[in-house]
Design a protein around this motif. Structure first.
Motif, PDB file in Angstrom:
ATOM      1  N   ASP A  56       0.860  -1.168  -0.034  1.00 42.97           N
ATOM      2  CA  ASP A  56       0.047  -0.105  -0.024  1.00 42.97           C
ATOM      3  C   ASP A  56       0.756   1.299   0.181  1.00 42.97           C
ATOM      4  OD1 ASP A  56      -2.242  -1.494  -0.100  1.00 42.97           O
ATOM      5  OD2 ASP A  56      -2.316  -1.621   2.253  1.00 42.97           O
ATOM      6  N   THR A  57       1.657   1.250   0.847  1.00 41.07           N
ATOM      7  CA  THR A  57       2.517   2.542   1.077  1.00 41.07           C
ATOM      8  C   THR A  57       4.200   1.942   1.421  1.00 41.07           C
ATOM      9  OG1 THR A  57       1.007   3.956   1.712  1.00 41.07           O
ATOM     10  CG2 THR A  57       3.345   4.663   2.075  1.00 41.07           C
ATOM     11  N   TYR A  58       4.936   2.253   0.687  1.00 48.47           N
ATOM     12  CA  TYR A  58       6.572   1.736   1.049  1.00 48.47           C
ATOM     13  C   TYR A  58       7.050   2.471   2.267  1.00 48.47           C
ATOM     14  CZ  TYR A  58       6.356  -0.051  -3.969  1.00 48.47           C
ATOM     15  OH  TYR A  58       6.151  -0.865  -4.869  1.00 48.47           O
ATOM     16  N   ARG A  59       7.592   1.593   2.964  1.00 48.52           N
ATOM     17  CA  ARG A  59       8.767   1.806   3.954  1.00 48.52           C
ATOM     18  C   ARG A  59       9.945   2.203   3.122  1.00 48.52           C
ATOM     19  NH1 ARG A  59      11.922  -2.428   5.475  1.00 48.52           N
ATOM     20  NH2 ARG A  59      11.141  -4.503   4.631  1.00 48.52           N
ATOM     21  N   THR A  60      10.794   2.860   3.896  1.00 50.47           N
ATOM     22  CA  THR A  60      12.333   3.287   3.295  1.00 50.47           C
ATOM     23  C   THR A  60      13.239   2.259   3.758  1.00 50.47           C
ATOM     24  OG1 THR A  60      11.693   5.444   2.709  1.00 50.47           O
ATOM     25  CG2 THR A  60      14.022   4.989   2.678  1.00 50.47           C
ATOM     26  N   ILE A  61      14.040   1.393   2.744  1.00 52.98           N
ATOM     27  CA  ILE A  61      15.074   0.674   3.355  1.00 52.98           C
ATOM     28  C   ILE A  61      16.416   1.200   3.195  1.00 52.98           C
ATOM     29  CG2 ILE A  61      16.339  -1.507   2.899  1.00 52.98           C
ATOM     30  CD1 ILE A  61      13.523  -2.627   1.539  1.00 52.98           C
ATOM     31  N   TYR A  62      17.091   1.173   4.244  1.00 51.73           N
ATOM     32  CA  TYR A  62      18.650   1.723   4.065  1.00 51.73           C
ATOM     33  C   TYR A  62      19.799   0.577   3.983  1.00 51.73           C
ATOM     34  CZ  TYR A  62      15.915   5.648   5.937  1.00 51.73           C
ATOM     35  OH  TYR A  62      14.638   6.776   6.107  1.00 51.73           O
ATOM     36  N   ARG A 105       7.983  -5.842   1.254  1.00 51.74           N
ATOM     37  CA  ARG A 105       9.144  -5.162   1.028  1.00 51.74           C
ATOM     38  C   ARG A 105       8.966  -3.667   0.822  1.00 51.74           C
ATOM     39  NH1 ARG A 105      13.835  -4.028  -2.209  1.00 51.74           N
ATOM     40  NH2 ARG A 105      15.565  -4.912  -1.270  1.00 51.74           N
ATOM     41  N   GLY A 106       9.945  -2.862   1.332  1.00 48.37           N
ATOM     42  CA  GLY A 106       9.944  -1.502   1.087  1.00 48.37           C
ATOM     43  C   GLY A 106      10.938  -1.128  -0.112  1.00 48.37           C
ATOM     44  N   LEU A 107      11.207   0.090  -0.471  1.00 46.89           N
ATOM     45  CA  LEU A 107      12.039   0.449  -1.532  1.00 46.89           C
ATOM     46  C   LEU A 107      13.606   0.533  -0.953  1.00 46.89           C
ATOM     47  CD1 LEU A 107       9.819   3.260  -3.074  1.00 46.89           C
ATOM     48  CD2 LEU A 107      10.176   0.950  -3.906  1.00 46.89           C
ATOM     49  N   ASP A 108      14.408  -0.030  -1.484  1.00 46.97           N
ATOM     50  CA  ASP A 108      15.852  -0.012  -1.650  1.00 46.97           C
ATOM     51  C   ASP A 108      16.554   1.342  -2.091  1.00 46.97           C
ATOM     52  OD1 ASP A 108      16.545  -0.501  -4.105  1.00 46.97           O
ATOM     53  OD2 ASP A 108      15.728  -2.492  -3.493  1.00 46.97           O
ATOM     54  N   HIS A 109      17.581   1.319  -1.667  1.00 51.17           N
ATOM     55  CA  HIS A 109      18.081   2.761  -2.308  1.00 51.17           C
ATOM     56  C   HIS A 109      18.412   2.850  -3.601  1.00 51.17           C
ATOM     57  CE1 HIS A 109      22.296   0.691  -2.285  1.00 51.17           C
ATOM     58  NE2 HIS A 109      22.559   1.723  -3.145  1.00 51.17           N
ATOM     59  N   GLY A 110      18.753   1.710  -4.547  1.00 50.77           N
ATOM     60  CA  GLY A 110      18.642   1.868  -5.928  1.00 50.77           C
ATOM     61  C   GLY A 110      17.272   2.441  -6.405  1.00 50.77           C
ATOM     62  N   ALA A 111      16.266   2.145  -5.642  1.00 49.19           N
ATOM     63  CA  ALA A 111      14.841   2.761  -5.936  1.00 49.19           C
ATOM     64  C   ALA A 111      14.731   4.065  -5.671  1.00 49.19           C
ATOM     65  CB  ALA A 111      13.744   1.881  -5.651  1.00 49.19           C
ATOM     66  N   TRP A 112      14.853   4.415  -4.328  1.00 46.47           N
ATOM     67  CA  TRP A 112      14.164   5.538  -3.895  1.00 46.47           C
ATOM     68  C   TRP A 112      15.367   6.879  -3.876  1.00 46.47           C
ATOM     69  CZ3 TRP A 112      17.420   7.663  -0.163  1.00 46.47           C
ATOM     70  CH2 TRP A 112      18.054   6.920   1.022  1.00 46.47           C
ATOM     71  N   ALA A 113      16.704   6.355  -4.129  1.00 43.36           N
ATOM     72  CA  ALA A 113      17.625   7.417  -4.451  1.00 43.36           C
ATOM     73  C   ALA A 113      17.493   8.093  -5.705  1.00 43.36           C
ATOM     74  CB  ALA A 113      19.246   6.808  -4.474  1.00 43.36           C
TER      75      ALA A 113
END
Length: 256
Positions: A56-62, A105-113
Motif C-alpha cells: 500500500d505504502t512503501y517503507r524506506t530501506i537503508y 518489502r519497502g524501497l531499497d536505495h536503488g529505487a528511492w535514491a
C-alpha cells in the motif's frame, strides 16, 4: 507512449550530491509527461523468482552503512498500485515468466535514491520489481519486452543499476576518467545505439574490459530489462554520461 529509461544510481549518497548528473535527474521530470505510475527494476532487489511489489505504502530501506547521518533521515513513502501489480503478474504469465507478488518489502536505495531526485514528493505510485542474476542476458531482455505495452498506458518503466560498477576499483582521489571504464562504455554505447542485441547478450566475451566494468552482473541487468521494453521500435539514446571516482559510470539511457 512514454519511453523507458535506465538510470545509474551510483552511491546511495547521490541523492544528497550536487553535480552534473544529479542536476540532470532533477530536471528530468520536466522533460516527460508525468506518468500515472512508475515500474522500477532495482539492482538491489535480487530474487530467484521474478517478484512484484504489491504494498500500500512503501517503507524506506537503508541497505547500506557508513554514510552521512543525513542519508538515514530521508524517506520516500510512495504508494503502491495494486491493480498494476496484478496486471504485471498477468503479463508475465502470458509470456511464460513465473512471478509472485510481495506485500511486505519497502524501497531499497536503488529505487528511492533515483526516485527522490525525479519526483521528490513521492506523488507517483510505484511498483518495484526484482532482478535475478542467474538468468541469461536474453531472458533479462525478454522480461522487459513482456512489459512493453505498459508504456502505452502512461506507465514509466525504469531500470536502476550501473554500467561500469566496480567498487573495488574506485579511485577516491581522482577527477579523471579511467581509460578502461570509458572504453567499455563506448563499446556499450555503440551496441545500444545500433540495437545489436547479439553482441549485448554476449558482452562478457566481446566487450573490452567487461570483467573490470561488470565484476558481478546485478547492476547491469536493469539496462537489459529497460532495453527490452523498447523492442518494438528499437531506438536507444544516451541522455547523460559522467563519472565519479575514476570509473563509476553515471549514465541515463532512453529506450523508445
Amino acid at each position: 507512449m512514454i519511453p523507458s529509461y535506465f538510470f545509474a544510481h551510483g552511491a546511495p549518497s547521490i541523492v544528497l550530491e550536487q553535480n552534473a548528473y544529479t542536476a540532470f535527474i532533477q530536471e528530468f521530470a520536466a522533460s516527460i509527461t508525468k506518468p500515472k505510475a512508475i515500474v522500477l527494476f532495482s539492482a538491489h532487489w535480487e530474487q530467484s523468482m521474478q517478484t512484484i511489489s504489491a504494498v500500500d505504502t512503501y517503507r524506506t530501506i537503508y541497505d547500506f552503512s557508513g554514510f552521512q547521518d543525513e542519508l538515514y533521515q530521508i524517506t520516500y513513502p510512495a504508494n503502491g498500485e495494486r491493480s498494476l501489480s496484478e496486471q504485471i503478474l498477468s503479463l508475465f504469465a502470458k509470456h511464460g515468466i513465473q512471478s509472485v507478488l510481495d506485500e511486505e518489502r519497502g524501497l531499497d536505495h536503488g529505487a528511492w535514491a533515483v526516485l527522490k531526485l525525479i519526483y521528490p514528493d513521492a506523488d507517483v505510485p510505484v511498483v518495484a520489481l526484482s532482478v535475478n542474476r542467474y538468468l541469461t542476458n536474453e531472458q533479462q531482455y525478454q522480461i522487459g519486452k513482456a512489459l512493453s505495452e505498459l508504456r502505452e498506458q502512461d506507465v514509466l518503466i525504469i531500470g536502476s543499476g550501473g554500467t561500469v560498477h566496480n567498487l573495488r576499483k574506485l579511485n577516491w582521489q581522482t577527477e579523471g576518467i579511467d581509460e578502461w571504464a570509458e572504453s567499455f562504455d563506448n563499446w556499450l554505447q555503440n551496441k545500444l545505439e545500433t540495437w545489436d542485441v547479439n553482441a549485448l547478450f554476449n558482452y562478457r566475451e566481446l566487450a573490452p574490459y567487461a570483467e573490470e566494468a561488470v565484476p558481478t552482473n546485478e547492476h547491469f541487468i536493469p539496462l537489459l530489462l529497460a532495453m527490452g521494453t523498447g523492442d518494438g521500435n528499437r531506438q536507444a539514446k544516451l541522455l547523460h554520461r559522467s563519472y565519479q571516482f575514476g570509473n563509476l559510470s553515471l549514465s541515463c539511457w532512453q529506450f523508445n
